[in-house]
Design a protein around this motif. Structure first.
Motif, PDB file in Angstrom:
ATOM      1  N   TRP A   1     -22.803  28.634  40.805  1.00  0.00           N
ATOM      2  CA  TRP A   1     -22.260  27.288  40.875  1.00  0.00           C
ATOM      3  C   TRP A   1     -22.505  26.574  39.546  1.00  0.00           C
ATOM      4  O   TRP A   1     -23.606  26.674  38.999  1.00  0.00           O
ATOM      5  N   PRO A   2     -21.527  25.855  38.993  1.00  0.00           N
ATOM      6  CA  PRO A   2     -20.265  25.482  39.617  1.00  0.00           C
ATOM      7  C   PRO A   2     -19.053  26.308  39.157  1.00  0.00           C
ATOM      8  O   PRO A   2     -17.938  25.792  39.142  1.00  0.00           O
TER       9      PRO A   2
ATOM     10  N   ALA B   1     -22.183  21.836  48.387  1.00  0.00           N
ATOM     11  CA  ALA B   1     -21.486  21.856  47.103  1.00  0.00           C
ATOM     12  C   ALA B   1     -20.236  20.979  47.153  1.00  0.00           C
ATOM     13  O   ALA B   1     -19.444  21.055  48.094  1.00  0.00           O
TER      14      ALA B   1
ATOM     15  N   TYR C   1     -20.018  17.670  39.488  1.00  0.00           N
ATOM     16  CA  TYR C   1     -20.386  18.644  40.516  1.00  0.00           C
ATOM     17  C   TYR C   1     -21.748  18.255  41.082  1.00  0.00           C
ATOM     18  O   TYR C   1     -22.597  17.709  40.368  1.00  0.00           O
TER      19      TYR C   1
END
Length: 626
Positions: free
Chosen positions: A452-453, A563, A553
């Motif tokens: 991530w991201p 998320a 994010y």
């Protein structure tokens, strides 16, 4: 203005389509009596402002060397009429084919036509060439964009940002200086017809474009298009490729090679373009050449994960190594699409390595030169849940610094379940890379269960278990003596027109390029990115374009479903001399639950500060493809 073989002219024209819609085009031509070859760049990126600076450099240069260079805005973009066509759609390709036919019927065109495209337009150029191969003589594609998945995992980096940009770009109005009073009715009709392609993008896999016409593909190492370019090179006998130390785009350093390509295929001039190596690539400090791809000078060398590579850890009777990472693993990935800024490059990877399971080699006794896509073959424990396998290849210096060379992702399991009984052999293809690893440095393979991201984490991240004794890393190792006896690779420097006189006003308080915040109390990680294009640009014809974008994010360390990604973009266009002032504000928010991606796309359009249009689109798309 530099001196060229031909004087040039420029004019704005309208290209009629079969349904009566007209597309805006800008045409540069050499002053000559005879018919000439034509180059078409067909893009959604607004020739009147967004690409005006680049267009004013390369297209007059092509015209000065004897080509009609045509830049066309796609349907519903810039000053073109009609409802916006989605990039890569049947409508866009059908229109493009009509433009090609219109151009070949012009008295100044000799029927020989080449296609040029950058980014998404580079992919469109390939698709358009595949659609009308009998008319297109050659293609130059730079950093062609692929799909919106990486190894089956849905991209988080860049996807919602591109959606936001796509909506904002399509929502901007025609210019009243060119369309007169009809601009407003056209704008409102354009706004009403907008439909963000969320469902299509989330479902799209890797892009494959079979092309039979000659293609020169250009990319920069680190750009996501590199693997695409090498696949294209391997599959097409008439393709050549340049991959250099460049950011995303068509570098000016490559323009002389594009001219040689055009001259060979469209003029029949022996420029030596086909005598060049099929692949010319920059490796660490120098240019190298491969006569074919795959190259006979590159062979796969295997590194076993319990032999040449090994992991440090607590001794255990279990032969499997469990991989499960915190959800913020990947924050130091760098930009998915690099644009040449310092924050685009991945920083020292030691923090990421600490969140991963690492397999290190011994210090190398001699340099190792890599060229191509590494391949990781893993044996996973049977009965595992669906997982996301993330692999990074790094080089570790004697002082411990870890430099990222390549990475890859594989979505294992998915809707059909996880790893079946008896385990599974899986293969992860890492991104193509080129590097010389010095003697005394170590190779490091770092495995994680999230990234991530860059990609969306699995709904239930329980990780996965790897059997090192039955797992291998294959590296594309180039022979160190491959360059002996070969001629040095050099490129000519184009003498381009002066830069367009665009006055740039930077923001008074410029935002940092990349900021990460760790909220220790909430166990939350937040990242904000700001692009290089922010600021105000005043064009020579008086048009003022101001833009501002923030991409954010967030994720909680132990909660994959926390998320979230968001992108906000504001673009304002003004012509102060006639009191014209319009603003487009767009926002895309993307999150997911156990079974779906949930997106919200918002659009506001203002004229002279008053809202004239607002709309919100909500989509709920299954995480797994059918």
């Amino acid at each position: 203005m530099p001196s060229y073989p031909f004087h040039t002219t420029r004019e704005d024209v309208r290209i009629p389509l079969p349904d009566g819609t007209e597309l805006a085009a800008r045409l540069w031509r050499p002053v000559t009596e005879g018919a000439i070859p034509t180059l078409l760049e067909y893009s959604a990126d607004r020739l009147g402002d967004r690409t005006a600076a680049e267009d004013a450099r390369r297209h007059p240069w092509y015209a000065g060397h004897g080509y009609a260079a045509v830049r066309v805005d796609t349907r519903g973009h810039g000053d073109s009429g009609g409802a916006p066509a989605e990039p890569g759609s049947e409508r866009e390709l059908s229109d493009g084919a009509a433009v090609v036919q219109w151009l070949t019927r012009r008295p100044w065109c000799n029927g020989r036509l080449g296609l040029l495209g950058v980014g998404a337009a580079g992919t469109t150029a390939l698709r358009l060439a595949a659609r009308v191969p009998e008319t297109v003589g050659a293609v130059v594609t730079a950093c062609p964009e692929g799909g919106h998945r990486l190894g089956g995992a849905v991209l988080a980096a860049d996807l919602h940002t591109r959606l936001t940009d796509l909506v904002a770009n399509a929502a901007l109005p025609p210019d009243p200086r060119r369309l007169g009073d009809a601009w407003r009715a056209g704008w409102l009709a354009r706004l009403e017809s907008l439909e963000p392609p969320v469902d299509t993008w989330l479902a799209a896999g890797d892009t494959t474009v079979p092309v039979s016409v000659p293609v020169l593909a250009v990319a920069g190492w680190g750009d996501p298009s590199c693997s695409f370019v090498l696949r294209l090179l391997a599959e097409s006998p008439t393709a050549h490729a340049l991959i250099g130390p460049w950011p995303h785009g068509l570098p000016e350093a490559a323009l002389t090679e594009t001219l040689r390509w055009w001259d060979h295929w469209l003029r029949g001039v022996d420029t030596g373009a086909l005598k060049e190596p099929a692949l010319r690539s920059w490796i660490s400090t120098r240019w190298t050449g491969e006569e074919a791809w795959p190259s006979p000078d590159v062979r796969e060398i295997h590194y076993d994960l319990d032999g040449q590579l090994s992991t440090a850890g607590t001794a255990s009777d279990d032969r499997y190594v469990h991989v499960r990472s915190p959800q913020h693993t990947g924050l130091n990935a760098g930009s998915y699409v690099p644009h040449g800024r310092p924050a685009d490059r991945p920083p020292d990877q030691r923090e990421e390595d600490g969140r991963s399971v690492c397999f290190d080699s011994q210090p190398l006794p001699e340099p190792v030169e890599l060229l191509g896509a590494p391949t990781l073959r893993l044996r996973l424990r049977e009965g595992g849940a669906p997982a996301q396998v993330v692999a990074r290849l790094c080089v570790v210096g004697p002082e411990g610094a870890s430099e990222l060379l390549s990475r890859g992702v594989l979505d294992v399991g998915g809707a059909g379940g996880g790893v079946g009984e008896g385990g599974a052999e899986v293969e992860v293809e890492l991104a193509a890379c080129a590097a010389t690893v010095p003697a005394g440095h170590r190779l490091r393979l770092a495995l994680s269960s999230v990234y991530w991201p860059w990609v969306w984490p699995p709904a239930d991240d329980t990780g996965y278990a790897v059997d090192p004794s039955r797992s291998t890393l294959g590296l594309p190792v180039r022979h160190l003596a491959a360059d002996i006896g070969t001629a040095p690779i050099t490129f000519g420097t184009p003498s381009l027109p002066d830069l367009l006189d665009i006055h740039v006003t930077e923001p008074l308080t410029a935002r940092p390029e990349h900021v990460t915040v760790h909220d220790i109390g909430r166990h939350e990680w937040r990242t904000e990115l700001s692009p290089a294009g922010d600021g105000t640009r005043t064009h020579p014809d008086g048009l003022v374009r101001d833009e501002h974008t923030v991409t954010a994010y967030r994720v909680l360390t132990g909660a994959p479903l926390s998320a979230q990604a968001r992108s906000d973009r504001t673009v304002r266009l003004e012509r102060p001399d006639i009191g014209w002032d319009v603003t487009v504000q767009t926002r895309t928010q993307l999150r997911c639950d156990a079974g779906h991606f949930i997106s919200v796309v918002q659009l506001r359009a203002l004229e002279a500060g008053s809202v004239v249009f607002t709309r919100e689109w909500q989509h709920r798309v299954p995480r797994e493809r059918p």
